[in-house]
Design an enzyme around this catalytic site. Structure first.
Site: not given
Ligand code: NAP
Length: 411
Positions: A155, A222, A276, A300
């Site tokens: 972002y 992640k 995940d 987000d």
């Protein structure tokens, strides 16, 4: 200091002293309605907030500012300095949603506000109000607060279009310097995640957990794939834990090795989860998660998914917090197709105001707002989004807010 707006003469400024907000009984609070359904939900929420503030002997003096289409008409600029200066000066602001074009066009105004004012944590509480629809069997188990990093990651806005001079030069540079092959027809984006920004976010999340007597903080990342950005987010998070909170936290490993799985009194547990896996854990083991700290993109996604567990985007509040400054906004966007129809649910904007009250230290008023919203839904008074799922007495945005005010008056 201001070009086209003027601060109200009544009311006083919120100050920031020794790391704490000093809030008068009649604070001046800048706000803007923003785009699309902002025109519907912001005025409705303001009416509710005024009533709740009065109930605890306070009064908000609203300072109207502009952003989005309305600002463009007035200033020829979607995000005028007047608006940013008002937030800087008065420290706490309420905003409506702003439209961002997909693909081309101007950069997200929301992202710009967060970056320019260094509002580094996007704080989104996700909790269940009795009566709202949920796909879970036990939605009452959902009670999480997400701390999403707000200033970096993909972002940060560092990206170049396919075929642009910059993209081609970077592709060439990576090949020549590092032997890295990237297809020539690629767009290029950069994902910076720093130790500084990670540590201040995780610090804020842990401080919040301690202050609010929460049980755990989970670092979501992640890092198995993106080792030096997302993986480093986890490692730096644990560094903050060790360096600054060693005496008040235990890690999950210590919890099982030293405490037989029982959280020692006055301590919180630090966990980490791969993103995940986390998406399914919030569905299957909801009550094991409490405060979460996440990099920007994961945060987000996960917060919208979590909002879906407890009534959806029409319900979910949010905020952007920096040091001594907060801009409060619902999670939802400007939903242009419903703009000006007195149709959408103002609950997210109303609960955003309740979150703002908490930040101001007006806890009692904040709790009253939540209670009044819950009562309204339980009375079967709902806007179209909840009506679609649970039926009831279908009302418009304004009428829903009026019913909340009536319930507030009865408390
Ligand atoms: P959106 O505006 O949040 O709307 C998506 C859907 O969510 C709506 O079509 C509606 O679903 C539901 N929804 C949203 N707000 C609701 C409310 N108050 N009451 C009831 N239902 C509500 O997302 P989007 O369509 O992806 O984005 C539209 C624009 O908003 C884009 O320009 C985007 O960039 C911007 N945006 C801004 C912000 C922000 O200002 N912080 C955040 C997100 C998106 P149904 O149609 O199924 O009823």
């Amino acid at each position: 200091m201001y070009e086209k707006i003027k601060p109200p003469e009544e009311g006083r400024k919120i100050e920031y002293k020794d790391g704490k907000l000093v809030v008068p009984d009649n604070p001046i609070i800048p706000y803007f309605e923003g785009d699309g359904i902002g025109k519907d939900v912001v005025p409705a929420a303001i009416n509710v907030l005024n009533t709740a503030a009065n109930k605890i002997g306070r009064e908000i003096v609203w300072f109207k500012t502009f952003a989005g289409e309305e600002a463009y008409k007035l200033y020829g600029n979607y995000l005028p300095n007047d608006t940013l200066n008002a937030i800087r000066e008065f420290r706490v602001a309420l905003k409506g949603p702003l439209t961002t074009p997909v693909g081309g066009g101007f950069r997200s105004l929301n992202v710009t506000i967060r970056q320019v004012l260094d509002l580094y944590a996007n704080v989104r509480p996700i909790y269940y109000l009795k009566g709202v629809p949920s796909p879970l069997k036990h939605p009452e188990k959902v009670d999480m607060v997400l701390f999403r990093e707000n200033t970096e990651d993909v972002y940060a806005g560092i990206e170049w279009q396919k075929g642009s001079d910059e993209a081609l030069r970077i592709i060439k540079f990576l090949k020549e310097e590092f032997g890295v092959e990237i297809r020539k027809d690629s767009g290029i984006g950069v994902k910076p995640i720093s130790e500084f920004a990670t540590k201040r976010l995780v610090r804020l999340a842990i401080e919040y957990a301690l202050e609010n007597k929460r049980q755990s903080v989970t670092l979501v990342h992640k890092g198995n794939i993106m080792k030096y950005t997302e993986g480093a987010f986890r490692d730096w998070g644990y560094e903050v834990v060790r360096e600054e909170f060693g005496d008040v936290v235990v890690t999950e490993k210590e919890l099982w090795e030293n405490y037989n799985g029982e959280i020692p009194k006055g301590k919180i547990v630090i966990k980490d989860r791969i993103a995940d896996n986390m998406f399914q854990q919030i569905l299957t083991r909801t009550d094991e998660y409490d405060v979460l700290a996440l990099p920007n993109l994961n945060g987000d996604y996960l917060s919208d998914a979590a909002a879906g567990l407890v009534g959806g985007l029409g319900i979910a509040p949010g905020s952007n917090i920096g040091d001594g400054m907060g801009v409060f906004e619902p999670i939802h966007g400007s939903a242009p197709k419903y703009a000006g129809q007195n149709k959408v649910n103002p609950t997210a904007e109303i609960l955003t105001g309740a979150l703002m009250f908490e930040y101001l230290g007006w806890k009692k008023a904040s709790e009253m707002i939540k209670k009044a919203v819950e009562m309204t839904v339980q009375q079967g008074i709902v806007t179209y989004d909840l009506h679609r799922q649970i039926g009831g007495n279908l009302v418009g945005t304004r009428e829903f807010a009026e019913a909340v005010i009536e319930n507030l008056d009865s408390l």
